[in-house]
Design a protein around this motif. Sequence first.
Motif, short mmCIF file in Angstrom:
data_model
loop_
_atom_site.label_atom_id
_atom_site.label_comp_id
_atom_site.label_asym_id
_atom_site.label_seq_id
_atom_site.Cartn_x
_atom_site.Cartn_y
_atom_site.Cartn_z
N PHE A 1 -57.03 40.59 5.67
CA PHE A 1 -56.12 40.79 6.10
C PHE A 1 -56.77 40.85 7.50
O PHE A 1 -57.14 41.41 8.30
CB PHE A 1 -55.14 41.78 6.17
CG PHE A 1 -54.19 41.20 4.80
CD1 PHE A 1 -53.62 39.76 4.65
CD2 PHE A 1 -53.63 42.26 4.24
CE1 PHE A 1 -52.98 39.66 3.84
CE2 PHE A 1 -52.89 41.82 2.69
CZ PHE A 1 -52.17 40.93 2.84
N ASP A 2 -55.95 40.06 8.86
CA ASP A 2 -55.89 40.18 10.30
C ASP A 2 -55.20 41.83 10.38
O ASP A 2 -53.90 41.26 10.38
CB ASP A 2 -55.38 39.24 11.01
CG ASP A 2 -55.79 39.60 12.09
OD1 ASP A 2 -55.84 40.35 13.21
OD2 ASP A 2 -56.24 38.48 13.39
N GLU A 3 -55.82 42.96 10.12
CA GLU A 3 -55.40 43.94 10.29
C GLU A 3 -54.56 44.06 12.03
O GLU A 3 -53.65 44.68 11.82
CB GLU A 3 -56.46 45.58 10.65
CG GLU A 3 -56.70 45.31 9.21
CD GLU A 3 -55.73 45.33 7.76
OE1 GLU A 3 -54.46 45.99 7.92
OE2 GLU A 3 -56.65 45.39 7.09
N ALA A 4 -54.97 43.73 12.70
CA ALA A 4 -54.35 43.79 14.00
C ALA A 4 -53.42 43.24 13.94
O ALA A 4 -51.85 43.29 14.64
CB ALA A 4 -55.57 43.43 14.88
N ARG A 5 -53.52 41.70 13.98
CA ARG A 5 -51.77 41.05 13.95
C ARG A 5 -51.21 40.92 13.36
O ARG A 5 -49.48 41.42 13.78
CB ARG A 5 -52.61 39.16 13.50
CG ARG A 5 -51.22 38.56 13.91
CD ARG A 5 -51.78 37.01 13.69
NE ARG A 5 -52.69 36.50 14.76
CZ ARG A 5 -53.59 35.37 14.95
NH1 ARG A 5 -53.90 35.22 13.44
NH2 ARG A 5 -54.02 35.45 15.78
N ILE A 6 -50.95 41.70 11.80
CA ILE A 6 -49.77 42.19 10.58
C ILE A 6 -49.40 43.22 11.26
O ILE A 6 -47.70 43.78 11.48
CB ILE A 6 -50.66 42.29 9.93
CG1 ILE A 6 -51.57 41.10 8.86
CG2 ILE A 6 -50.54 43.39 8.49
CD1 ILE A 6 -52.15 41.33 7.84
N SER A 7 -50.41 44.43 11.77
CA SER A 7 -49.60 45.56 12.48
C SER A 7 -48.53 45.44 13.95
O SER A 7 -48.04 45.85 13.46
CB SER A 7 -50.34 46.25 12.72
OG SER A 7 -51.30 47.18 12.25
N ALA A 8 -48.99 44.45 14.25
CA ALA A 8 -48.32 43.90 15.68
C ALA A 8 -47.23 43.22 15.76
O ALA A 8 -46.53 43.49 15.99
CB ALA A 8 -48.79 43.01 16.85
N SER A 9 -46.60 42.41 14.18
CA SER A 9 -46.25 41.40 13.59
C SER A 9 -45.72 42.41 12.21
O SER A 9 -44.57 41.29 12.37
CB SER A 9 -46.72 40.54 12.91
OG SER A 9 -47.78 39.94 13.63
#
Length: 360
Positions: free
Chosen positions: A350-358
């Motif tokens: 998972f793209d952790e930064a993108r998921i957290s921001a989304s």
Amino acid sequence: MRIASFETMAVRIPREPGPAAPREEADYVTLRLRTDDGIEGIAYAGFASTLVTKALKEMVDALAAETVGADPHAVEAIGKNLARKAGGGSPAGLVTRAISAIDVALWDIRGKALGMPVWKLLGAASGSVPTYASGFLWRHYDLEALAATAADLVGQGFRAMKFRMGAEASAQAELARLRTMREAVGDGVDLMVDINQGWDVNRAITVGRGMAEYDLFWLEDPVHFQDYAGLARIADALDTPIAAGEYHYGVEPFRHMLEARSIDIVMVDLLRVGGITQWMKAAHMAEAYNLPVVTHLAPEILGHALAAAPNGLYVEHMPWAFALFEEVPQLDPATGRLVMPDEPGLGLRFDEARISASAL
């Protein structure tokens, strides 16, 4: 080894740049299943209406909780238990979408535990699979946009692509779209057309006969997906193969389609059928009828499954969920094939930064 915990998150991410898809954003529920020895399997539920995202997350949470304490290698037993506890009967809707995500995460765990990519675990000799471009050529594109986009896809290395028809007022206007596509890509590229259930039987036969001169690879979902008799009439009337199946939940409807000789190419959706486990069952059912199988959506996962299907024909290169991950399988422009990772499990992170921001 036992499942010890899980974590889910509802996220909303863009599909791809530009006016390409009918919706510019999509909701997903990410899933992480963790074992007591530190292995994490990942997956997602999605491709449903944004109106039901909250309910979908609650369903994944409820069913994932039922897996805690189970042996992750017992994929069949876990799936059967979840279906029974969720109500039994005909699989459909959010229940199956949630079970599918859990099933995929279990296969990711199994691959990581055994040190093997899922495609090899399923029995494939290679993770390289034929693919076709999808999600780029929509009904609102005029002829100029169709031609330019199709030529660009050929330049990227695609040797097959699908576009949408079914919105034109006349048969001549419909056929003009196919003629434009064939002229744009030449004779060496496979072209597929998706109607998304937009025609009736007579329209499908009339326009379908006009399609024959353009060497169409398949005509997809020309009429309602439950009209088995209508699909069979179309399949009998046309030389062009009929592809269908993506709208069905569970494996049972595929038996009815195959027995009715409704289709020539069996298309199976990951989240509607019940995950990798049930996808392979549908593929082998098609094999018993000497028919090829193709995937619907989720190429980053279903590439593993198609690689292991002896009758596997094409993976749909639909990049809608790619933004969830750091890296995804890549197209080999020299061969037009999708190359699945050699890493254990699904080979996805998972793209952790993108998921957290989304997060929703």
